[in-house]
Design a protein around this motif. Structure first.
Motif, short mmCIF file in Angstrom:
data_model
loop_
_atom_site.label_atom_id
_atom_site.label_comp_id
_atom_site.label_asym_id
_atom_site.label_seq_id
_atom_site.Cartn_x
_atom_site.Cartn_y
_atom_site.Cartn_z
N ALA A 287 -25.93 -29.32 36.42
CA ALA A 287 -25.16 -30.70 36.95
C ALA A 287 -25.96 -31.41 37.72
O ALA A 287 -25.90 -32.60 38.02
CB ALA A 287 -23.92 -29.99 37.65
N GLN A 288 -27.12 -30.92 38.67
CA GLN A 288 -27.98 -31.50 39.34
C GLN A 288 -29.13 -32.32 38.74
O GLN A 288 -29.91 -32.95 39.36
CB GLN A 288 -28.30 -30.48 40.59
CG GLN A 288 -27.45 -30.13 41.38
CD GLN A 288 -28.07 -29.13 42.49
OE1 GLN A 288 -29.13 -28.63 42.22
NE2 GLN A 288 -27.30 -28.60 43.16
N GLY A 289 -29.20 -31.98 37.33
CA GLY A 289 -30.19 -32.64 36.73
C GLY A 289 -31.54 -31.72 36.72
O GLY A 289 -32.61 -32.25 36.15
N GLN A 290 -31.67 -30.69 37.28
CA GLN A 290 -32.97 -29.91 37.44
C GLN A 290 -33.17 -29.29 36.04
O GLN A 290 -34.24 -28.87 35.65
CB GLN A 290 -32.76 -28.85 38.45
CG GLN A 290 -32.38 -29.34 39.72
CD GLN A 290 -33.45 -30.69 40.29
OE1 GLN A 290 -34.43 -30.51 39.90
NE2 GLN A 290 -32.71 -31.34 41.03
N LEU A 291 -32.26 -28.83 35.22
CA LEU A 291 -32.42 -28.22 33.89
C LEU A 291 -31.74 -28.79 32.97
O LEU A 291 -30.63 -29.37 33.16
CB LEU A 291 -32.49 -26.73 33.99
CG LEU A 291 -31.20 -26.09 34.51
CD1 LEU A 291 -30.19 -25.76 33.30
CD2 LEU A 291 -31.54 -24.84 34.98
N HIS B 262 -26.32 -20.54 24.41
CA HIS B 262 -26.96 -21.54 25.37
C HIS B 262 -28.52 -21.15 25.41
O HIS B 262 -28.72 -20.13 25.89
CB HIS B 262 -26.39 -21.63 26.61
CG HIS B 262 -25.29 -22.88 26.74
ND1 HIS B 262 -24.14 -22.66 27.04
CD2 HIS B 262 -25.59 -24.26 26.67
CE1 HIS B 262 -23.51 -23.82 27.26
NE2 HIS B 262 -24.26 -24.77 26.98
N ALA B 263 -29.62 -22.17 25.54
CA ALA B 263 -30.55 -21.99 26.11
C ALA B 263 -31.03 -23.08 27.00
O ALA B 263 -30.45 -24.38 27.09
CB ALA B 263 -31.45 -22.39 24.72
N TYR B 264 -31.85 -22.98 27.86
CA TYR B 264 -32.10 -23.44 28.98
C TYR B 264 -33.70 -23.93 29.34
O TYR B 264 -34.52 -23.03 28.91
CB TYR B 264 -31.76 -22.93 30.46
CG TYR B 264 -30.19 -22.46 30.09
CD1 TYR B 264 -29.22 -23.33 30.82
CD2 TYR B 264 -29.97 -21.28 29.89
CE1 TYR B 264 -28.01 -23.00 30.74
CE2 TYR B 264 -28.46 -20.95 29.71
CZ TYR B 264 -27.50 -21.65 30.10
OH TYR B 264 -26.17 -21.44 30.19
N ARG B 265 -34.03 -25.07 29.75
CA ARG B 265 -35.24 -25.19 30.30
C ARG B 265 -35.34 -26.23 31.22
O ARG B 265 -34.34 -27.12 31.49
CB ARG B 265 -36.40 -25.72 29.30
CG ARG B 265 -36.03 -27.04 28.54
CD ARG B 265 -36.85 -27.43 27.45
NE ARG B 265 -36.37 -28.69 26.59
CZ ARG B 265 -37.00 -29.11 25.68
NH1 ARG B 265 -38.18 -28.38 25.16
NH2 ARG B 265 -36.61 -30.49 25.05
N LEU B 266 -36.54 -26.37 32.20
CA LEU B 266 -36.21 -27.45 33.41
C LEU B 266 -36.61 -28.92 32.55
O LEU B 266 -37.20 -29.00 31.56
CB LEU B 266 -37.76 -27.26 34.16
CG LEU B 266 -37.49 -25.99 34.95
CD1 LEU B 266 -39.05 -25.71 35.78
CD2 LEU B 266 -36.45 -26.15 35.93
N ALA C 94 -40.58 -31.56 38.94
CA ALA C 94 -41.14 -32.52 40.05
C ALA C 94 -40.56 -31.99 41.32
O ALA C 94 -41.21 -31.70 42.07
CB ALA C 94 -40.72 -33.89 39.75
N TRP C 95 -39.31 -31.51 41.29
CA TRP C 95 -38.53 -30.99 42.45
C TRP C 95 -39.20 -29.52 42.82
O TRP C 95 -39.55 -29.29 43.76
CB TRP C 95 -37.01 -30.87 42.17
CG TRP C 95 -36.29 -30.24 43.12
CD1 TRP C 95 -36.24 -30.68 44.44
CD2 TRP C 95 -35.40 -28.92 42.83
NE1 TRP C 95 -35.23 -29.81 45.11
CE2 TRP C 95 -34.82 -28.99 44.28
CE3 TRP C 95 -35.29 -28.20 42.18
CZ2 TRP C 95 -33.87 -28.06 44.61
CZ3 TRP C 95 -34.24 -27.21 42.11
CH2 TRP C 95 -33.71 -27.11 43.37
N LEU C 96 -39.59 -28.94 41.75
CA LEU C 96 -40.18 -27.43 42.02
C LEU C 96 -41.51 -27.50 42.46
O LEU C 96 -41.83 -26.94 43.46
CB LEU C 96 -40.02 -26.62 40.50
CG LEU C 96 -40.58 -25.26 40.71
CD1 LEU C 96 -39.36 -24.65 41.53
CD2 LEU C 96 -40.25 -24.60 39.19
N ALA C 97 -42.26 -28.53 41.93
CA ALA C 97 -43.66 -28.88 42.43
C ALA C 97 -43.86 -29.10 43.85
O ALA C 97 -44.78 -29.08 44.58
CB ALA C 97 -44.36 -29.72 41.50
#
Length: 114
Positions: free
Chosen positions: A51-55, A71-75, A81-84
């Motif tokens: 929901a925050q757009g991070q993944l 369901h499958a997930y990825r960044l 960029a947020w993580l970096a």
């Protein structure tokens, strides 16, 4: 006013697992196992990060006939960029995971202990 706060240790563990997967899609069960968290914590966290757009999440058909899609997930790019931008927080999370005997994720981050 949008309030931002530091991600929880569980969120950091999930983010590190997803970052380590790169562009590959990861299923919830695999993420939970690698992050060392339970599904009751994982899925609300994944929904919040999406929901925050991070993944991003997609439905994938099961390779086994008769099994439901998963369901499958990825960044996302913004998630990467947020993580970096987390620097020391990631190094500390990585050290906690190593001390707990869990796989240390996200090899793309620099660490002074490496």
């Amino acid at each position: 006013m949008i309030r931002t706060r530091a991600p929880s240790q569980q969120a950091l563990a999930v983010l590190l697992v997803l970052a380590d997967a790169g562009d590959d899609w990861s299923h919830g069960y695999d993420i939970a196992a690698q992050a060392g968290i339970k599904s009751g914590t994982l899925y609300p966290l994944l929904m919040r990060l999406e929901a925050q757009g991070q993944l991003e999440a997609v439905w994938q058909e099961s390779p086994t006939p008769g099994r439901p899609p998963r369901h499958a997930y990825r960044l996302t790019e913004s998630g990467r960029a947020w993580l970096a931008g987390m620097g020391d927080m990631l190094d500390q999370a990585r050290e906690r995971r190593a001390a707990a005997g869990l796989q240390v994720g996200w090899s793309g981050a620099t660490s002074s202990s490496s």
